[in-house]
Design an enzyme around this catalytic site. Structure first.
Site, short mmCIF file in Angstrom:
data_model
loop_
_atom_site.label_atom_id
_atom_site.label_comp_id
_atom_site.label_asym_id
_atom_site.label_seq_id
_atom_site.Cartn_x
_atom_site.Cartn_y
_atom_site.Cartn_z
N LYS A 44 0.87 -1.17 0.00
CA LYS A 44 0.00 0.00 0.00
C LYS A 44 0.91 1.22 0.00
O LYS A 44 1.60 1.50 0.98
CB LYS A 44 -0.89 0.00 1.24
CG LYS A 44 -1.86 1.17 1.27
CD LYS A 44 -2.89 0.96 2.37
CE LYS A 44 -3.99 1.99 2.31
NZ LYS A 44 -3.55 3.37 2.43
N LYS A 85 -6.62 -8.05 -2.54
CA LYS A 85 -7.80 -7.90 -3.41
C LYS A 85 -8.22 -9.27 -3.93
O LYS A 85 -7.37 -10.07 -4.30
CB LYS A 85 -7.47 -7.00 -4.61
CG LYS A 85 -7.03 -5.60 -4.22
CD LYS A 85 -6.54 -4.79 -5.40
CE LYS A 85 -5.99 -3.45 -4.90
NZ LYS A 85 -5.26 -2.70 -5.93
N GLU A 104 -1.14 5.47 -7.58
CA GLU A 104 -0.63 6.35 -6.53
C GLU A 104 0.54 7.18 -7.04
O GLU A 104 1.48 6.64 -7.63
CB GLU A 104 -0.17 5.47 -5.35
CG GLU A 104 -0.17 6.19 -4.03
CD GLU A 104 -1.54 6.21 -3.35
OE1 GLU A 104 -2.55 5.80 -3.98
OE2 GLU A 104 -1.59 6.65 -2.19
S1 IVH Z 1 -6.78 -0.09 -4.31
C1 IVH Z 1 -11.36 0.53 -4.72
N1 IVH Z 1 -4.21 -0.49 -4.02
O1 IVH Z 1 -4.97 3.68 -0.38
C2 IVH Z 1 -10.05 0.57 -4.03
N2 IVH Z 1 -5.12 1.48 -3.10
O2 IVH Z 1 -6.84 3.69 1.84
C3 IVH Z 1 -9.00 1.23 -4.81
N3 IVH Z 1 -3.48 2.96 -2.05
O3 IVH Z 1 -7.42 5.63 -1.92
C4 IVH Z 1 -7.73 1.34 -4.08
N4 IVH Z 1 -1.72 1.72 -2.49
O4 IVH Z 1 -4.95 6.02 -2.57
C5 IVH Z 1 -5.24 0.33 -3.75
N5 IVH Z 1 -1.94 -0.92 -3.91
C6 IVH Z 1 -2.96 -0.13 -3.65
C7 IVH Z 1 -2.80 1.08 -2.97
C8 IVH Z 1 -3.90 1.86 -2.70
C9 IVH Z 1 -2.14 2.85 -1.95
C10 IVH Z 1 -4.26 4.08 -1.51
C11 IVH Z 1 -5.28 4.66 -2.45
C12 IVH Z 1 -6.58 4.53 -1.73
C13 IVH Z 1 -6.15 4.42 -0.31
C14 IVH Z 1 -7.19 3.72 0.52
#
Ligand code: IVH
Length: 754
Positions: free
Chosen positions: A132, A304, A188
């Site tokens: 993340k 996911k 990101e």
């Molecule tokens: S998936 C529908 N994957 O984390 C979900 N988000 O706390 C889409 N983020 O708003 C997000 N790394 O800005 C996803 N590998 C990753 C991520 C990620 C950072 C951020 C993103 C999101 C936030 C949620």
């Protein structure tokens, strides 16, 4: 000619012929170019922001339908043409969501269990696991392979147009080959540790502002009005998700990420497919170990569901997907001294204690405040009276351990009793509101003490006004929290309640227009403010309800109430009718709490149903009132707690008067029909019996997403009963009432492909 063009204005892009589309694109280019010039050249703008946005959207929609006629001088190529507060606004075609969090291994198992139970399946699931990234999310829209728009997340629905800035980032391709016609790539924007250190060094050398951490530096660099500044900042981008696509990218999450990689995006090399919870946790620990040497900040691992068909079935809660979760790394900690405890009074009167700390750096950010939640928390108890921090209370003068988890407000984890000063005394939580002196009560079962002053309390009134003008509510451009603070209690032109906003222009005129001579207001900005207010005089019912700031009434409940009642008058009538029942419900709850306590102390299992029933029926609540109450609590997402809050608020004479004065200023619109092309839109459906291909929760969520109302019982209002095996009295009743009854397969056939 004039006639023809004004006709064209009223046609949707689909209704335009080719030559009309060309004419309309020419007209829009002309109007928008002049509007830009007028706006930026400090002339008087001749379009309101709303009209400007509307014309830009229309221009893009026509271009999407007729890409061959996109002009060289198209407004959509003039990126970053800014609206009022800097950037243009972009309504995301697919909302940008956040992720729910897991903090412990058990939460990860819980996440998988929830998915299986939602899908009514068992056995292992496949997930992807990836870091993340701690940056800020960005949505990149490609049409015919060309980058046409880049937008920040904003509130998830509306973000900022940062296209010009995104074009300066090397990791972001400007053209794609072999991509679907429409493709929104999400990911990101971040800054590496090395680049961050060099940037801060440069800032220091040139006397510029220093950034606290790479995330802030990335955000500050992307949100620059001058794209040349962004170009000079070393930003990077990882792609990990997508929004609108005209064709699916792949069948699995991993496949889609691979596809994004082959289209030219950077994807994170630590992305893996895992086939069990143990696999996920092992990957988590591996990433955690490598965290310090990655060269960029990450704050957890995202899991996911790999199968995209399952992702679609799982869908979304109001702000997060059911198919993904962020497993966060443990928060960083630091010790500091607690210098004081302040009490803040919020919109619903809650007295919130705030810790004032000796400033300390936690995970790269200087922290000087932390939340203390409520009086039990300070005293070292949770809401059930069980000890927290081994029962240690928190006192002014104590050394406390502070932590930040993600973006949230810092919290206090622990107290060092060995360093407690001899004269430190237990914190005496006020029982009077520090803002208005009214008594502050705690309701049974609530850990929060609340000021009873209602709108008499200036803190509550001002917080409610701030909520009223906030983004999800009336969202009035140029009238934010700062302006509310300024107008509240003003001697000549006060805004003390929502209705005052809509009488502001009239009162200013009666005042000989003195507002424009005030600090911070000029001729133009006053005009703009009044225009922005006028624009919001017409509002949808759901937003209106949310804006009222009634306790427990959030955006989702606002929308659902609006869809159910369709008009303010209908809702108000029902709430008024439900008043008697609401009062009785309160009595019943009090009796239940007393009975539970009595039974427990007598060592018995509490017997509560009889108590509740008795109070409802002796003497009986008038049937009309009971029916109105039942109607309220039957609305999806509206429980007895919200129903009671509505009933009490609207029965309170002062609150009622404030709302009525507001309503008199507004035009409240019924909610737009949902998903009208679905055969079940607007229909009331009931599920009964056993469903074999999906769980009740999934069936309900799916039906609602298609615009149906899902009710719990069959009545004359029911349109359709979906009956599985074992359907009993509901099916009989439906037959008696002549309501159509179908089975699960029929239902799936009906909604297939939607
Ligand atoms: S998936 C529908 N994957 O984390 C979900 N988000 O706390 C889409 N983020 O708003 C997000 N790394 O800005 C996803 N590998 C990753 C991520 C990620 C950072 C951020 C993103 C999101 C936030 C949620």
């Amino acid at each position: 000619m004039a006639d023809q063009s004004s006709d064209l204005e009223h046609k949707t892009p689909d209704q335009l012929t080719q030559s009309e589309a060309q004419a309309e694109l020419a007209r829009l280019s002309d109007v928008l170019t002049r509007a830009n010039r007028a706006y930026h050249g400090e002339d008087a703008p001749f379009l309101s922001d709303a009209d400007y946005d509307r014309l830009r959207r229309r221009n893009s929609a026509i271009e999407e339908r007729f890409p061959e006629f996109k002009r060289e001088d198209s407004p959509s190529r003039q990126v970053g043409a800014a609206a009022a507060d800097g950037f243009g606004k972009v309504t995301h075609a697919v909302r940008m969501l956040s992720l729910s969090n897991a903090f412990e291994d058990a939460d990860v198992q819980g996440f998988a269990d929830q998915i299986n139970s939602y899908l009514n399946r068992t056995g292992p699931l496949e997930f992807t696991a990836e870091p993340k990234i701690d940056g800020l999310s960005l949505s990149l829209r490609y049409v015919d392979g060309q980058l046409v728009q880049a937008a920040t997340r904003g509130d998830g629905e509306i973000g900022e147009n940062v296209t010009a800035n995104a074009l300066t980032i090397d990791d972001i391709p400007q053209r794609l080959t072999g991509a679907p016609e429409v493709l929104e790539v999400r990911g990101e924007v971040y800054m590496s540790h090395d680049d961050f250190a060099r940037l801060n060094q440069r800032q220091q050398d040139t006397g510029g502002k220093l950034f606290a951490n790479p995330r802030n530096a990335a955000a500050g660099s992307l949100r620059q009005l001058d794209a040349a500044v962004t170009r000079s900042r070393p930003l990077r981008f990882f792609a990990y998700a997508w929004g609108e696509t005209s064709a699916p990218l792949a069948e699995t999450q991993a496949g889609a990420i691979e596809r994004l990689g082959s289209l030219g995006f950077q994807t994170n090399p630590l992305t893996t497919v895992c086939r069990s919870i143990d696999d996920l946790l092992a990957h988590y620990r591996m990433i955690e170990q490598r965290r310090a040497s990655l060269g960029y900040d990450i704050d957890g691992v995202v899991y996911k569901v790999n199968d995209l068909a399952l992702q679609r079935r799982l869908g979304f809660r109001s702000t997060t997907p059911r198919w993904a979760i962020a497993h966060k790394f443990p928060a960083e900690l630091a010790w500091t001294r607690l210098e004081g405890i302040d009490i803040q009074v919020g919109r619903t009167g809650a007295l919130s204690p705030v810790a004032r700390l000796m400033p300390v750096t936690v995970g790269g950010v200087v922290v000087s405040n932390a939340t203390l939640h409520n009086e039990d928390y300070i005293a070292g108890r949770d809401s059930n009276g069980a000890p927290i921090r081994d029962g240690k209370d928190i006192r002014v003068g104590d050394w406390v351990q502070v932590y930040r988890a993600g973006d949230v407000i810092p919290k206090i984890a622990d107290v060092d009793l060995s360093k407690r000063p001899d004269d430190a005394t237990a914190f005496a939580f006020p029982t009077l509101c520090p803002e208005c002196g009214s008594e502050a009560h705690r309701e049974d079962g609530d850990s929060v003490r609340r000021c009873s002053g209602g709108l008499v309390c200036p803190a509550q009134a001002v917080e409610r006004l701030k909520h009223f003008v906030s983004r999800g509510a009336f969202d009035i451009e140029g009238l934010g929290a700062k302006q509310i603070e300024m107008f509240f209690g003003d001697p000549t032109l006060p805004i003390n309640e929502p209705a005052d906003i809509f009488t502001l222009a009239r009162r200013d005129q009666a005042n000989l227009g003195k507002l424009q001579n005030r600090d911070g207001f000029g001729d133009k900005s006053v005009k703009k403010l009044f225009e922005a207010i006028e624009n919001k005089r017409t509002i949808g019912l759901g937003r209106f309800l949310f804006a009222l700031g009634i306790r427990h009434l959030g955006e989702v409940a606002g929308t659902n109430l609006a869809r159910h009642f369709m008009s303010w008058t209908a809702l108000l009538t029902t709430v008024d009718r439900a008043h008697e029942a609401g009062k009785r419900y309160l009595l019943a709850e009090e009796a239940v709490i007393a009975k539970r306590a009595a039974d427990l102390s007598a060592g018995q299992r509490p017997k509560l149903q009889a108590v509740r029933d008795k109070i409802w029926s002796d003497p009986p609540v008038p049937a009309d009132s009971r029916a109105a109450w039942d109607d309220l609590v039957a609305v999806n997402g509206v429980g007895a707690v919200l129903a009671l809050s509505l009933v009490t608020t609207l029965a309170h004479p002062q609150e009622r008067a404030v709302i009525e004065r507001l309503v008199a200023e507004l035009t409240i619109l019924p909610p737009e029909a949902q998903a009208t092309d679905s055969p079940v839109a607007g229909k009331t459906v009931v599920f009964t019996g056993t469903l074999e291909k999906m769980t009740r929760a999934e069936a309900k969520a799916r039906a609602e997403a298609l615009g149906a109302k899902v009710a719990g019982s069959v009545s004359a209002k029911t349109d359709l009963l979906i009956a599985g095996p074992g359907a009993g009295s509901k099916a009989t009743k439906a037959q008696e009432l002549g309501i159509k009854v179908i089975d699960e397969d029929d239902w799936l056939g009906l909604i297939e492909g939607l």
